[in-house]
Design a protein around this motif. Structure first.
Motif, mmCIF file in Angstrom:
data_model
loop_
_atom_site.group_PDB
_atom_site.id
_atom_site.type_symbol
_atom_site.label_atom_id
_atom_site.label_comp_id
_atom_site.label_asym_id
_atom_site.label_seq_id
_atom_site.Cartn_x
_atom_site.Cartn_y
_atom_site.Cartn_z
ATOM 1 N N TYR A 284 0.822 -1.221 0.000
ATOM 2 C CA TYR A 284 0.000 0.000 0.000
ATOM 3 C C TYR A 284 0.850 1.263 0.000
ATOM 4 O O TYR A 284 0.400 2.308 -0.443
ATOM 5 C CB TYR A 284 -0.920 0.001 1.222
ATOM 6 N N VAL A 285 2.084 1.161 0.519
ATOM 7 C CA VAL A 285 2.970 2.320 0.523
ATOM 8 C C VAL A 285 3.940 2.268 -0.665
ATOM 9 O O VAL A 285 4.035 3.209 -1.452
ATOM 10 C CB VAL A 285 3.734 2.406 1.869
ATOM 11 N N VAL B 233 10.274 -3.798 -6.274
ATOM 12 C CA VAL B 233 10.465 -5.239 -6.161
ATOM 13 C C VAL B 233 9.740 -5.775 -4.939
ATOM 14 O O VAL B 233 9.535 -5.058 -3.951
ATOM 15 C CB VAL B 233 11.966 -5.616 -6.072
ATOM 16 N N ASP B 234 9.361 -7.037 -5.028
ATOM 17 C CA ASP B 234 8.686 -7.677 -3.898
ATOM 18 C C ASP B 234 9.021 -9.156 -3.944
ATOM 19 O O ASP B 234 9.236 -9.726 -5.020
ATOM 20 C CB ASP B 234 7.165 -7.465 -3.993
ATOM 21 N N SER C 228 6.921 -11.348 -3.158
ATOM 22 C CA SER C 228 5.695 -12.059 -3.542
ATOM 23 C C SER C 228 5.502 -12.010 -5.062
ATOM 24 O O SER C 228 5.243 -10.946 -5.636
ATOM 25 C CB SER C 228 4.493 -11.431 -2.821
ATOM 26 N N ARG D 107 1.964 -10.759 -6.034
ATOM 27 C CA ARG D 107 1.759 -9.312 -5.963
ATOM 28 C C ARG D 107 2.376 -8.625 -7.178
ATOM 29 O O ARG D 107 1.755 -7.744 -7.782
ATOM 30 C CB ARG D 107 2.358 -8.759 -4.668
ATOM 31 N N LEU E 271 15.073 -8.883 -7.126
ATOM 32 C CA LEU E 271 15.611 -7.926 -6.151
ATOM 33 C C LEU E 271 17.077 -7.625 -6.440
ATOM 34 O O LEU E 271 17.511 -6.470 -6.347
ATOM 35 C CB LEU E 271 15.498 -8.488 -4.724
ATOM 36 N N SER F 134 15.557 -8.363 6.792
ATOM 37 C CA SER F 134 15.899 -9.197 5.637
ATOM 38 C C SER F 134 16.151 -8.336 4.397
ATOM 39 O O SER F 134 17.030 -8.652 3.588
ATOM 40 C CB SER F 134 14.867 -10.307 5.413
ATOM 41 N N GLU G 174 6.377 7.776 5.581
ATOM 42 C CA GLU G 174 5.296 8.091 4.650
ATOM 43 C C GLU G 174 4.055 8.505 5.440
ATOM 44 O O GLU G 174 3.650 7.830 6.360
ATOM 45 C CB GLU G 174 5.005 6.865 3.775
ATOM 46 N N LEU H 168 1.029 9.207 3.805
ATOM 47 C CA LEU H 168 -0.190 9.048 3.001
ATOM 48 C C LEU H 168 -1.260 8.321 3.810
ATOM 49 O O LEU H 168 -0.954 7.557 4.719
ATOM 50 C CB LEU H 168 0.097 8.282 1.704
ATOM 51 N N GLU I 191 -4.531 5.702 3.272
ATOM 52 C CA GLU I 191 -5.181 4.855 2.274
ATOM 53 C C GLU I 191 -6.524 5.467 1.894
ATOM 54 O O GLU I 191 -7.208 6.072 2.719
ATOM 55 C CB GLU I 191 -5.370 3.443 2.830
ATOM 56 N N SER J 208 -4.009 -0.547 9.217
ATOM 57 C CA SER J 208 -2.836 -1.316 9.640
ATOM 58 C C SER J 208 -1.899 -0.509 10.519
ATOM 59 O O SER J 208 -0.976 -1.068 11.094
ATOM 60 C CB SER J 208 -2.074 -1.793 8.401
ATOM 61 N N CYS J 209 -2.104 0.809 10.626
ATOM 62 C CA CYS J 209 -1.053 1.636 11.239
ATOM 63 C C CYS J 209 -1.329 2.136 12.657
ATOM 64 O O CYS J 209 -0.456 2.039 13.511
ATOM 65 C CB CYS J 209 -0.760 2.828 10.342
ATOM 66 N N LYS K 298 -0.937 -0.428 15.536
ATOM 67 C CA LYS K 298 0.431 -0.976 15.497
ATOM 68 C C LYS K 298 1.446 0.065 15.966
ATOM 69 O O LYS K 298 2.328 -0.230 16.779
ATOM 70 C CB LYS K 298 0.717 -1.413 14.055
ATOM 71 N N ARG L 209 -7.397 -4.440 7.153
ATOM 72 C CA ARG L 209 -6.552 -4.662 8.328
ATOM 73 C C ARG L 209 -7.067 -3.849 9.526
ATOM 74 O O ARG L 209 -7.261 -2.650 9.425
ATOM 75 C CB ARG L 209 -5.090 -4.319 8.011
HETATM 76 P P1 NAD Z 1 2.096 -4.143 2.867
HETATM 77 O O1 NAD Z 1 1.987 -5.353 3.701
HETATM 78 O O2 NAD Z 1 0.939 -3.724 2.024
HETATM 79 O O3 NAD Z 1 3.346 -4.288 1.867
HETATM 80 C C1 NAD Z 1 4.614 -4.716 2.250
HETATM 81 C C2 NAD Z 1 5.211 -5.526 1.112
HETATM 82 O O4 NAD Z 1 6.571 -5.804 1.419
HETATM 83 C C3 NAD Z 1 4.542 -6.890 0.898
HETATM 84 O O5 NAD Z 1 4.088 -6.995 -0.439
HETATM 85 C C4 NAD Z 1 5.645 -7.910 1.200
HETATM 86 O O6 NAD Z 1 5.582 -9.056 0.375
HETATM 87 C C5 NAD Z 1 6.885 -7.088 0.899
HETATM 88 N N1 NAD Z 1 8.098 -7.570 1.562
HETATM 89 C C6 NAD Z 1 8.282 -7.866 2.865
HETATM 90 N N2 NAD Z 1 9.557 -8.208 3.088
HETATM 91 C C7 NAD Z 1 10.196 -8.159 1.902
HETATM 92 C C8 NAD Z 1 11.533 -8.390 1.501
HETATM 93 N N3 NAD Z 1 12.471 -8.723 2.388
HETATM 94 N N4 NAD Z 1 11.847 -8.266 0.210
HETATM 95 C C9 NAD Z 1 10.900 -7.898 -0.699
HETATM 96 N N5 NAD Z 1 9.617 -7.624 -0.382
HETATM 97 C C10 NAD Z 1 9.273 -7.756 0.911
HETATM 98 O O7 NAD Z 1 2.522 -2.968 3.852
HETATM 99 P P2 NAD Z 1 2.182 -1.407 3.691
HETATM 100 O O8 NAD Z 1 0.800 -1.125 4.152
HETATM 101 O O9 NAD Z 1 2.628 -0.960 2.348
HETATM 102 O O10 NAD Z 1 3.151 -0.798 4.794
HETATM 103 C C11 NAD Z 1 4.550 -0.751 4.599
HETATM 104 C C12 NAD Z 1 5.156 0.128 5.671
HETATM 105 O O11 NAD Z 1 4.691 1.475 5.518
HETATM 106 C C13 NAD Z 1 4.799 -0.274 7.100
HETATM 107 O O12 NAD Z 1 5.897 -0.020 7.924
HETATM 108 C C14 NAD Z 1 3.663 0.673 7.456
HETATM 109 O O13 NAD Z 1 3.573 0.908 8.830
HETATM 110 C C15 NAD Z 1 4.076 1.930 6.728
HETATM 111 N N6 NAD Z 1 2.974 2.819 6.361
HETATM 112 C C16 NAD Z 1 1.805 2.303 5.908
HETATM 113 C C17 NAD Z 1 0.782 3.154 5.535
HETATM 114 C C18 NAD Z 1 -0.532 2.598 5.044
HETATM 115 O O14 NAD Z 1 -1.485 3.380 4.959
HETATM 116 N N7 NAD Z 1 -0.637 1.326 4.704
HETATM 117 C C19 NAD Z 1 0.951 4.546 5.603
HETATM 118 C C20 NAD Z 1 2.170 5.043 6.051
HETATM 119 C C21 NAD Z 1 3.176 4.160 6.433
#
Ligand code: NAD
Length: 466
Positions: free
Chosen positions: A13-14, A34-35, A37, A40, A74, A110, A160, A162, A164, A274-275, A278, A345
């Protein structure tokens, strides 16, 4: 040297939206997301993106395969990049001691190990994920422990902000961009490079630079303050319901004070996402580790109040329905944690649905953007309702609000989707069992009009009389 290639680790999402907007606004920079998954990444490369955000489709379509790439490779993306964003998830640890629970940094670790393994040239590594204060120190230790001749790292914090549902809008018109770095000439130079990327579209006056630790802590603080406002107004909603005050009127009166402001003063069934939870749990944990129990207790209250609000609302539904929902047909409208996203979430709808299931209700669910599998997964998580077969036999997912409400006793509105405001409630009422109830957990409906139709209406923070 100006940044030419960016790698974003984490296509969630970020990571997905931020990298897409950078690619849009900086056409000369090659951005590779890159991811780990494969699924994804395949979705990011398809017509149906893995997340729903207004305007995201359009941005991705403009840039994909121009200067925006989604890949599972990656190694190549890290090797080629001048600057790497770490945007992986930082979930709450499942087990922990005390009330606060630490963020699990295993994915950040990681990603850092991978960078250390692959990098052959200098890299600016940017924490985009939300992390505990001083996480940059640990990341740098990992990177430098694998030191190779000729490779140097600068680590920046660039949290970040932003939200959602408005991610693209927020990224394009950010109130502020925060960049924290080391107070050394190399640190300042790295901060400057990242500033130049953002300056493609963000005015310099909106880019705030700080030391690394202030930047890391500011993100936790910002989420704690936002959640605190919601818990504050929700606490007053309970007072309103028994005194005749109306929480919307109170919020308006309070918010017109320019020292307070009107945003984030909407009472509701509770915050999700999710935030907030947490990050506050993480803040509480940090305070406990720093031996600051009073500060920890202060922030813990924000979460406790949110839990209370969700339970209070669920209890109100049950009590109003003759104190039993056993075998009653109940519609839940909305399952996402807020409108304009498919993200569930920590959605309050999960709490409400599980409580009603525990009490024996039959649930009819509809959300415009949440997939059926996601709802079933959320409801069969091993908690109170830990029997998947029980859940499946009692939950039906519908594709529209009209079939979801037909022949049910009550509607519980949990997400503030705009389309719920304009439904034909005359038609819905005529097809429901009587007496027909509506519990508006988001305060978005016209309660007078609903009462005129014949509904018994309950909401948050206002006692409704017929
Ligand atoms: P998310 O779960 O949607 O995405 C995280 C991605 O990282 C997943 O697709 C996962 O497969 C990938 N990933 C994990 N470990 C990896 C690795 N070692 N190598 C490659 N890919 C890997 O999470 P998100 O909602 O995007 O949140 C990411 C971060 O941003 C979190 O720390 C969250 O707190 C923060 N954040 C989120 C938001 C929000 O609104 N969702 C806003 C601001 C900040």
């Amino acid at each position: 040297m100006p940044i030419k290639k960016i790698c974003g680790i984490g296509a969630g999402y970020v990571g997905g939206p931020t990298c897409s907007v950078i690619a849009l606004m900086c056409p000369e920079i090659q951005v590779t997301v890159v991811d780990k998954s494969k699924d994804r990444i395949a979705q990011w490369n398809s017509e149906k993106l893995p997340i729903y955000e207004p305007r995201l489709d359009e941005v991705v379509r403009t840039c994909r395969n121009r200067n925006l790439f989604f890949s599972t490779d990656l190694d190549t993306a890290i090797m080629e990049a001048d600057l790497i964003f770490i945007s992986v998830n930082t979930p709450t640890k499942t087990f922990g001691t005390g009330k606060g629970r630490a963020a699990d940094l295993k994915y950040v670790e990681s990603a850092a190990r991978k960078i250390a393994e692959i990098a052959t040239g200098d890299k600016i590594v940017v924490e985009k994920s939300t992390v505990p204060v001083r996480a940059a120190e640990s990341i740098l230790n990992i990177l430098r422990a694998n030191h190779r001749p000729g490779v140097s790292y600068q680590i920046l914090s660039n949290p970040e902000f932003l939200a959602e549902g408005t991610a693209i809008e927020d990224l394009l018109n950010a109130d502020r961009v925060l960049i924290g770095g080391e107070d050394t000439p190399e640190g300042h130079a790295a901060v400057e490079e990242l500033c130049k990327v953002y300056e493609h579209w963000i005015p310099r006056k909106n880019i705030l630079t700080t030391n690394t630790w202030s930047s890391e802590l500011s993100k936790l603080a910002a989420n704690a303050f936002l959640a605190q406002r919601i818990s504050s107004i929700n606490s007053l909603s309970a007072v309103c319901e028994t005194t005749g005050a109306d929480v919307s009127e109170v919020a308006r009166a309070v918010g017109l004070d320019s020292r307070i402001g009107s945003k984030f003063l909407e009472a509701s069934v509770g915050f999700g996402g999710s935030c907030f939870q947490k990050d506050i749990l993480n803040l509480v944990y940090i305070c406990e580790c720093l031996n600051l129990p009073e500060v920890a207790a202060y922030w813990q209250q924000v979460i406790d109040m949110n839990e209370y609000q969700k339970s209070r609302f669920s209890a109100k539904v049950i009590e109003s329905l003759f104190n039993t929902v056993s075998d009653k047909q109940i519609t839940i409208l909305g399952f996402a944690f807020k409108k304009n996203t498919g993200d569930t979430r920590e959605s309050p709808a999960i709490h409400v649905a599980k409580t009603l299931l525990d009490e024996g209700a039959m649930l009819h669910l509809f959300d415009p953007k949440v997939e059926e599998e996601q709802i079933i997964e959320d409801l069969t998580h091993p908690t109170v309702t830990d029997c998947p077969e029980y859940v499946k036999s009692r939950v039906t997912i519908y594709q529209d609000a009209y079939t979801a409400t037909r022949d049910t006793h009550a509607i519980v509105l949990c997400t503030e989707w705009d389309e719920f405001k304009t439904l034909d409630y005359n038609r819905i009422y005529s097809e429901m069992m009587k007496p027909a109830y509506i519990f508006d957990g988001r305060k978005i409906l016209d309660h007078d009009a609903l009462q005129k139709i014949g509904f018994i209406v309950q909401t948050i923070g206002k006692k409704l009389t017929k």
